[in-house]
Design a protein around this motif. Structure first.
Motif, PDB file in Angstrom:
ATOM      1  N   GLY A  24      54.926  46.397  11.431  1.00  0.00           N
ATOM      2  CA  GLY A  24      54.286  47.134  12.178  1.00  0.00           C
ATOM      3  C   GLY A  24      52.943  46.614  12.506  1.00  0.00           C
ATOM      4  N   GLY A  25      52.863  46.811  14.212  1.00  0.00           N
ATOM      5  CA  GLY A  25      51.607  46.422  14.668  1.00  0.00           C
ATOM      6  C   GLY A  25      51.468  44.637  14.792  1.00  0.00           C
ATOM      7  N   GLY A  26      52.638  44.217  14.667  1.00  0.00           N
ATOM      8  CA  GLY A  26      52.681  42.577  14.767  1.00  0.00           C
ATOM      9  C   GLY A  26      52.539  41.815  13.352  1.00  0.00           C
ATOM     10  N   ARG A  27      52.537  42.705  12.296  1.00  0.00           N
ATOM     11  CA  ARG A  27      52.230  42.209  10.989  1.00  0.00           C
ATOM     12  C   ARG A  27      53.336  42.774  10.016  1.00  0.00           C
ATOM     13  NH1 ARG A  27      48.866  45.604   8.032  1.00  0.00           N
ATOM     14  NH2 ARG A  27      47.678  46.897   9.533  1.00  0.00           N
ATOM     15  N   ALA A  28      53.537  41.877   9.021  1.00  0.00           N
ATOM     16  CA  ALA A  28      54.454  42.472   7.878  1.00  0.00           C
ATOM     17  C   ALA A  28      54.026  43.731   7.024  1.00  0.00           C
ATOM     18  CB  ALA A  28      54.850  41.378   7.167  1.00  0.00           C
ATOM     19  N   VAL A  29      54.345  45.018   7.062  1.00  0.00           N
ATOM     20  CA  VAL A  29      53.461  46.003   6.088  1.00  0.00           C
ATOM     21  C   VAL A  29      54.484  46.221   4.997  1.00  0.00           C
ATOM     22  CG1 VAL A  29      52.519  46.874   8.103  1.00  0.00           C
ATOM     23  CG2 VAL A  29      54.770  47.605   7.639  1.00  0.00           C
ATOM     24  N   GLY A  30      55.640  45.433   4.780  1.00  0.00           N
ATOM     25  CA  GLY A  30      56.364  45.782   3.629  1.00  0.00           C
ATOM     26  C   GLY A  30      57.490  45.100   3.575  1.00  0.00           C
ATOM     27  N   ARG A  31      58.131  44.781   2.311  1.00  0.00           N
ATOM     28  CA  ARG A  31      59.353  43.677   2.218  1.00  0.00           C
ATOM     29  C   ARG A  31      60.119  44.566   1.237  1.00  0.00           C
ATOM     30  NH1 ARG A  31      59.143  37.697   1.341  1.00  0.00           N
ATOM     31  NH2 ARG A  31      58.861  37.915   3.699  1.00  0.00           N
ATOM     32  N   PHE A  32      61.500  44.423   1.437  1.00  0.00           N
ATOM     33  CA  PHE A  32      62.401  45.152   0.697  1.00  0.00           C
ATOM     34  C   PHE A  32      63.713  44.099   0.409  1.00  0.00           C
ATOM     35  CE2 PHE A  32      64.278  46.332   4.676  1.00  0.00           C
ATOM     36  CZ  PHE A  32      65.563  46.141   4.416  1.00  0.00           C
ATOM     37  N   THR A  41      80.255  46.814 -12.080  1.00  0.00           N
ATOM     38  CA  THR A  41      79.010  46.313 -13.001  1.00  0.00           C
ATOM     39  C   THR A  41      77.848  46.904 -12.806  1.00  0.00           C
ATOM     40  OG1 THR A  41      78.542  44.524 -11.474  1.00  0.00           O
ATOM     41  CG2 THR A  41      80.025  44.012 -12.965  1.00  0.00           C
ATOM     42  N   ALA A  42      77.448  47.409 -11.588  1.00  0.00           N
ATOM     43  CA  ALA A  42      76.375  48.285 -11.223  1.00  0.00           C
ATOM     44  C   ALA A  42      76.312  48.606  -9.933  1.00  0.00           C
ATOM     45  CB  ALA A  42      74.978  47.424 -11.426  1.00  0.00           C
ATOM     46  N   PRO A  43      75.904  49.501  -9.340  1.00  0.00           N
ATOM     47  CA  PRO A  43      76.072  50.221  -8.030  1.00  0.00           C
ATOM     48  C   PRO A  43      75.094  49.700  -6.932  1.00  0.00           C
ATOM     49  CG  PRO A  43      74.596  51.762  -9.333  1.00  0.00           C
ATOM     50  CD  PRO A  43      75.056  50.623 -10.280  1.00  0.00           C
ATOM     51  N   GLY A  44      74.222  48.825  -7.259  1.00  0.00           N
ATOM     52  CA  GLY A  44      73.279  48.269  -6.160  1.00  0.00           C
ATOM     53  C   GLY A  44      72.027  48.771  -6.428  1.00  0.00           C
ATOM     54  N   LEU A  45      70.677  48.148  -5.751  1.00  0.00           N
ATOM     55  CA  LEU A  45      69.652  48.472  -6.042  1.00  0.00           C
ATOM     56  C   LEU A  45      68.547  48.004  -5.032  1.00  0.00           C
ATOM     57  CD1 LEU A  45      67.371  49.068  -8.485  1.00  0.00           C
ATOM     58  CD2 LEU A  45      67.433  46.496  -8.789  1.00  0.00           C
ATOM     59  N   VAL A  46      67.821  48.568  -4.677  1.00  0.00           N
ATOM     60  CA  VAL A  46      66.698  48.134  -3.612  1.00  0.00           C
ATOM     61  C   VAL A  46      65.372  48.105  -4.045  1.00  0.00           C
ATOM     62  CG1 VAL A  46      65.503  49.083  -1.490  1.00  0.00           C
ATOM     63  CG2 VAL A  46      67.935  49.773  -1.802  1.00  0.00           C
ATOM     64  N   TYR A  47      64.814  46.846  -4.141  1.00  0.00           N
ATOM     65  CA  TYR A  47      63.459  46.660  -4.369  1.00  0.00           C
ATOM     66  C   TYR A  47      62.371  46.638  -3.529  1.00  0.00           C
ATOM     67  CZ  TYR A  47      59.683  43.980  -6.632  1.00  0.00           C
ATOM     68  OH  TYR A  47      58.349  43.257  -6.942  1.00  0.00           O
ATOM     69  N   ILE A  48      61.365  47.303  -3.488  1.00  0.00           N
ATOM     70  CA  ILE A  48      60.392  47.339  -2.397  1.00  0.00           C
ATOM     71  C   ILE A  48      59.190  46.791  -2.852  1.00  0.00           C
ATOM     72  CG2 ILE A  48      59.211  48.840  -0.572  1.00  0.00           C
ATOM     73  CD1 ILE A  48      61.508  50.889  -1.135  1.00  0.00           C
ATOM     74  N   GLU A  49      58.508  45.919  -2.203  1.00  0.00           N
ATOM     75  CA  GLU A  49      57.227  45.307  -2.344  1.00  0.00           C
ATOM     76  C   GLU A  49      56.215  45.882  -1.432  1.00  0.00           C
ATOM     77  OE1 GLU A  49      56.991  40.979  -2.950  1.00  0.00           O
ATOM     78  OE2 GLU A  49      59.015  40.863  -2.860  1.00  0.00           O
ATOM     79  N   TYR A  50      55.125  46.293  -1.790  1.00  0.00           N
ATOM     80  CA  TYR A  50      54.142  46.673  -0.907  1.00  0.00           C
ATOM     81  C   TYR A  50      52.812  45.870  -1.298  1.00  0.00           C
ATOM     82  CZ  TYR A  50      56.857  50.961  -0.168  1.00  0.00           C
ATOM     83  OH  TYR A  50      57.876  51.790   0.067  1.00  0.00           O
ATOM     84  N   SER A  51      51.769  46.023  -0.441  1.00  0.00           N
ATOM     85  CA  SER A  51      50.696  45.285  -0.547  1.00  0.00           C
ATOM     86  C   SER A  51      49.685  45.889  -2.188  1.00  0.00           C
ATOM     87  CB  SER A  51      49.571  45.462   0.438  1.00  0.00           C
ATOM     88  OG  SER A  51      49.161  46.830   0.471  1.00  0.00           O
ATOM     89  N   TYR A  52      50.232  47.118  -2.512  1.00  0.00           N
ATOM     90  CA  TYR A  52      49.523  47.674  -3.649  1.00  0.00           C
ATOM     91  C   TYR A  52      50.537  47.664  -4.742  1.00  0.00           C
ATOM     92  CZ  TYR A  52      51.642  51.643  -1.295  1.00  0.00           C
ATOM     93  OH  TYR A  52      52.421  52.545  -0.686  1.00  0.00           O
ATOM     94  N   GLY A  53      51.758  47.448  -4.670  1.00  0.00           N
ATOM     95  CA  GLY A  53      52.718  47.666  -5.836  1.00  0.00           C
ATOM     96  C   GLY A  53      54.084  47.456  -5.393  1.00  0.00           C
TER      97      GLY A  53
END
Length: 95
Positions: A24-32, A41-53
Motif C-alpha cells: 500500500g502506498g508503494g511499500r509493503a504493509v503486510g505479508r501472509f 493431514t490438516a486443512p491448511g493455514l494462513v500465517y500473517i506478519e505485521y510490523s507489530y506481530g
C-alpha cells in the motif's frame, strides 16, 4: 501492488506454501503465507506478519479469502523473464 514470492515448490497433490506481500502506498504493509496441506493431514493455514506481530488463521472462509488474494497477486505479478528485464533496466538507469 507487489507480486507474490514463492516460498517453495507446490507438490503434485497441491500442497505447498506461497508468500504474498500486501503493498500500500508503494511499500509493503503486510505479508501472509498460505500453507496448503493434503486434506487428510490438516486443512491448511494462513500465517500473517505485521510490523507489530503475527496471526494464524485456519478457518475455511479465511483460507478461501487468502487463496483468492494470492491468486490476485499472482495475476498482477510480472513473469520471471519480465521481472529480470525490469531489474536490469532499473539497474542500468541508476548506474
Amino acid at each position: 501492488m507487489g507480486g507474490p514470492v514463492p516460498a517453495g515448490p507446490v507438490g503434485a497433490a497441491g500442497q505447498g506454501a506461497q508468500v504474498g506481500d500486501v503493498v500500500g502506498g508503494g511499500r509493503a504493509v503486510g505479508r501472509f503465507t498460505l500453507l496448503t496441506l493434503p486434506e487428510h493431514t490438516a486443512p491448511g493455514l494462513v500465517y500473517i506478519e505485521y510490523s507489530y506481530g503475527s496471526l494464524y488463521l485456519d478457518r475455511k472462509d479465511d483460507l478461501k479469502r487468502y487463496s483468492w488474494m494470492f491468486e490476485q497477486l499472482h495475476a498482477d505479478a510480472l513473469a520471471p523473464s519480465a521481472t529480470s528485464s525490469l531489474i536490469r533496466q532499473v539497474m542500468k538507469e541508476l548506474s
